[in-house]
Design a protein around this motif. Structure first.
Motif, PDB file in Angstrom:
ATOM      1  N   MET A   1     -13.782  19.160   7.167  1.00 24.20           N
ATOM      2  CA  MET A   1     -12.408  19.337   6.691  1.00 24.20           C
ATOM      3  C   MET A   1     -11.700  20.349   7.591  1.00 24.20           C
ATOM      4  O   MET A   1     -11.675  21.530   7.305  1.00 24.20           O
ATOM      5  N   ARG A   2     -11.178  19.829   8.669  1.00 17.59           N
ATOM      6  CA  ARG A   2     -10.700  20.704   9.718  1.00 17.59           C
ATOM      7  C   ARG A   2      -9.294  20.343  10.157  1.00 17.59           C
ATOM      8  O   ARG A   2      -8.936  19.173  10.242  1.00 17.59           O
ATOM      9  N   VAL A   3      -8.500  21.376  10.441  1.00 21.29           N
ATOM     10  CA  VAL A   3      -7.217  21.175  11.119  1.00 21.29           C
ATOM     11  C   VAL A   3      -7.513  21.062  12.610  1.00 21.29           C
ATOM     12  O   VAL A   3      -8.196  21.910  13.180  1.00 21.29           O
ATOM     13  N   LEU A   4      -7.026  19.995  13.233  1.00 18.50           N
ATOM     14  CA  LEU A   4      -7.335  19.763  14.653  1.00 18.50           C
ATOM     15  C   LEU A   4      -6.327  20.447  15.581  1.00 18.50           C
ATOM     16  O   LEU A   4      -6.702  20.947  16.641  1.00 18.50           O
ATOM     17  N   GLY A   5      -5.076  20.419  15.185  1.00 18.32           N
ATOM     18  CA  GLY A   5      -4.046  21.001  16.050  1.00 18.32           C
ATOM     19  C   GLY A   5      -2.683  20.814  15.431  1.00 18.32           C
ATOM     20  O   GLY A   5      -2.562  20.295  14.315  1.00 18.32           O
ATOM     21  N   ILE A   6      -1.673  21.258  16.142  1.00 18.48           N
ATOM     22  CA  ILE A   6      -0.303  21.060  15.665  1.00 18.48           C
ATOM     23  C   ILE A   6       0.186  19.715  16.181  1.00 18.48           C
ATOM     24  O   ILE A   6       0.106  19.430  17.373  1.00 18.48           O
ATOM     25  N   TYR A   7       0.649  18.910  15.247  1.00 15.19           N
ATOM     26  CA  TYR A   7       1.051  17.539  15.578  1.00 15.19           C
ATOM     27  C   TYR A   7       2.554  17.466  15.830  1.00 15.19           C
ATOM     28  O   TYR A   7       2.992  16.852  16.793  1.00 15.19           O
TER      29      TYR A   7
ATOM     30  N   GLY B   1      -4.665  30.669  15.737  1.00 12.83           N
ATOM     31  CA  GLY B   1      -5.147  29.757  16.773  1.00 12.83           C
ATOM     32  C   GLY B   1      -5.471  28.375  16.229  1.00 12.83           C
ATOM     33  O   GLY B   1      -5.871  28.229  15.073  1.00 12.83           O
ATOM     34  N   LEU B   2      -5.289  27.383  17.067  1.00 17.19           N
ATOM     35  CA  LEU B   2      -5.697  26.009  16.754  1.00 17.19           C
ATOM     36  C   LEU B   2      -6.876  25.639  17.655  1.00 17.19           C
ATOM     37  O   LEU B   2      -6.973  26.137  18.777  1.00 17.19           O
ATOM     38  N   ASP B   3      -7.698  24.721  17.174  1.00 20.47           N
ATOM     39  CA  ASP B   3      -8.884  24.323  17.936  1.00 20.47           C
ATOM     40  C   ASP B   3      -8.546  23.692  19.286  1.00 20.47           C
ATOM     41  O   ASP B   3      -9.361  23.734  20.207  1.00 20.47           O
ATOM     42  N   ASP B   4      -7.359  23.104  19.393  1.00 11.06           N
ATOM     43  CA  ASP B   4      -7.008  22.421  20.651  1.00 11.06           C
ATOM     44  C   ASP B   4      -6.422  23.372  21.692  1.00 11.06           C
ATOM     45  O   ASP B   4      -5.969  22.934  22.749  1.00 11.06           O
ATOM     46  N   GLY B   5      -6.401  24.677  21.392  1.00  6.66           N
ATOM     47  CA  GLY B   5      -5.909  25.649  22.363  1.00  6.66           C
ATOM     48  C   GLY B   5      -4.505  26.144  22.096  1.00  6.66           C
ATOM     49  O   GLY B   5      -4.072  27.124  22.692  1.00  6.66           O
TER      50      GLY B   5
ATOM     51  N   GLU C   1       3.169  20.133   6.680  1.00  6.20           N
ATOM     52  CA  GLU C   1       2.672  18.763   6.523  1.00  6.20           C
ATOM     53  C   GLU C   1       1.277  18.665   7.126  1.00  6.20           C
ATOM     54  O   GLU C   1       1.020  19.226   8.195  1.00  6.20           O
ATOM     55  N   LEU C   2       0.396  17.982   6.441  1.00  2.00           N
ATOM     56  CA  LEU C   2      -0.903  17.627   7.022  1.00  2.00           C
ATOM     57  C   LEU C   2      -0.894  16.120   7.260  1.00  2.00           C
ATOM     58  O   LEU C   2      -0.548  15.355   6.354  1.00  2.00           O
ATOM     59  N   VAL C   3      -1.280  15.711   8.441  1.00  2.00           N
ATOM     60  CA  VAL C   3      -1.185  14.302   8.828  1.00  2.00           C
ATOM     61  C   VAL C   3      -2.560  13.758   9.187  1.00  2.00           C
ATOM     62  O   VAL C   3      -3.287  14.353   9.989  1.00  2.00           O
ATOM     63  N   GLU C   4      -2.861  12.619   8.589  1.00  2.00           N
ATOM     64  CA  GLU C   4      -4.067  11.873   8.924  1.00  2.00           C
ATOM     65  C   GLU C   4      -3.600  10.596   9.600  1.00  2.00           C
ATOM     66  O   GLU C   4      -2.796   9.858   9.022  1.00  2.00           O
TER      67      GLU C   4
ATOM     68  N   PHE D   1       0.479  19.514  10.949  1.00  2.00           N
ATOM     69  CA  PHE D   1      -0.836  19.675  11.559  1.00  2.00           C
ATOM     70  C   PHE D   1      -1.574  18.341  11.501  1.00  2.00           C
ATOM     71  O   PHE D   1      -1.531  17.641  10.481  1.00  2.00           O
ATOM     72  N   SER D   2      -2.270  18.017  12.566  1.00  2.00           N
ATOM     73  CA  SER D   2      -3.164  16.859  12.511  1.00  2.00           C
ATOM     74  C   SER D   2      -4.520  17.333  11.992  1.00  2.00           C
ATOM     75  O   SER D   2      -4.982  18.432  12.318  1.00  2.00           O
ATOM     76  N   ILE D   3      -5.115  16.522  11.157  1.00  2.00           N
ATOM     77  CA  ILE D   3      -6.411  16.866  10.571  1.00  2.00           C
ATOM     78  C   ILE D   3      -7.422  15.763  10.872  1.00  2.00           C
ATOM     79  O   ILE D   3      -7.051  14.666  11.314  1.00  2.00           O
ATOM     80  N   GLU D   4      -8.667  16.057  10.623  1.00  2.00           N
ATOM     81  CA  GLU D   4      -9.729  15.067  10.817  1.00  2.00           C
ATOM     82  C   GLU D   4      -9.477  13.820   9.983  1.00  2.00           C
ATOM     83  O   GLU D   4      -9.044  13.903   8.836  1.00  2.00           O
ATOM     84  N   GLU D   5      -9.814  12.675  10.527  1.00  2.00           N
ATOM     85  CA  GLU D   5      -9.734  11.421   9.786  1.00  2.00           C
ATOM     86  C   GLU D   5     -10.526  11.540   8.483  1.00  2.00           C
ATOM     87  O   GLU D   5     -11.666  12.010   8.509  1.00  2.00           O
ATOM     88  N   GLY D   6      -9.919  11.117   7.407  1.00  2.00           N
ATOM     89  CA  GLY D   6     -10.629  11.089   6.129  1.00  2.00           C
ATOM     90  C   GLY D   6     -10.623  12.392   5.368  1.00  2.00           C
ATOM     91  O   GLY D   6     -11.216  12.477   4.291  1.00  2.00           O
ATOM     92  N   ALA D   7      -9.971  13.419   5.904  1.00  2.00           N
ATOM     93  CA  ALA D   7     -10.021  14.741   5.272  1.00  2.00           C
ATOM     94  C   ALA D   7      -8.808  15.040   4.388  1.00  2.00           C
ATOM     95  O   ALA D   7      -8.765  16.090   3.756  1.00  2.00           O
ATOM     96  N   LEU D   8      -7.850  14.121   4.301  1.00  2.00           N
ATOM     97  CA  LEU D   8      -6.610  14.460   3.590  1.00  2.00           C
ATOM     98  C   LEU D   8      -6.849  14.700   2.094  1.00  2.00           C
ATOM     99  O   LEU D   8      -6.282  15.645   1.518  1.00  2.00           O
TER     100      LEU D   8
END
Lengths: 131, 131
Positions: A1-7, B43-47, B123-126, B78-85
């Motif tokens: 359950m992770r936020v990947l980045g800013i979309y 910080g975000l995981d994508d840098g 917003e969280l986006v899957e 924010f983009s999140i992992e598939e299936g995590a919404l």
């Protein structure tokens, strides 16, 4: 359950077409959705998007999505290819875009600042500033 | 000479510590710089980074960097992992954070909306909405 980045990153501009044209022309961002009165959508190579909203319309109640909209200068920073900052500075200059400031943060990390047509503060960053 | 992506996304909050704590606690974003009166950095995981600014202070003239600062609700997705919404919805609910809206855009693409303590629309986006 992770936020990947800013979309989606949002900036506000009363003239959405003028602002979108600026990011498309000066920075080469592709328009994913042409500007209408409400908004415009520009794409980044990493999968993110830059949304430009007219705050007067986006803050209205009763939209399909929750309302938002701010007044005043926002800020965004773009990461660019290593070694490309001087070329960007030259390109911006050739378009008559004034460089408001240049900052050398540390070896290998530099920023250029300028304004979009709505007055938002735009930064181009070469290198890593925060980590 | 290419823009790679958005490096800094900005939201405004008069109480930077409260807002930064929200993104750190509810979304698990690490604090790269603890909040002071002016700002906080997550910080975000994508840098990329999410900057929280107190607009009253960040809009003041004479700072080392160009001034900016907006009033009113901003927006970030924010983009999140598939299936995590659904797991995020449950987690937000357990923290007493109200889900303002849920939208199914198309098969595989859904968004959840809620507000941060400053009223910004989050917003969280899957899935993929724009391409």
């Amino acid at each position: 359950m992770r936020v990947l980045g800013i979309y989606e990153t949002v900036l506000y501009a009363s003239d959405t077409a003028l602002a979108a044209g600026f990011y498309s022309d000066a920075l080469g961002l592709p328009l994913l959705e042409e500007a209408d009165e409400l908004s415009a959508v520009l794409g980044l190579d990493d999968g993110g998007v830059l949304l430009i909203f007219n705050p007067e319309l986006s803050s209205a109640p009763g939209r399909r999505v929750p309302s938002h909209g701010a007044e005043g200068a926002g800020h965004v920073a773009f990461s660019i290819e290593e070694g490309a900052l001087d070329a960007f500075a030259e390109e911006l200059g050739s378009r008559g875009i004034e460089i408001e400031r240049e900052i050398k943060w540390k070896p290998g990390a530099r920023s250029l600042y300028f304004r979009d047509p709505a007055g938002n503060s735009v930064e181009l960053v070469e290198g890593e500033l925060w980590r």
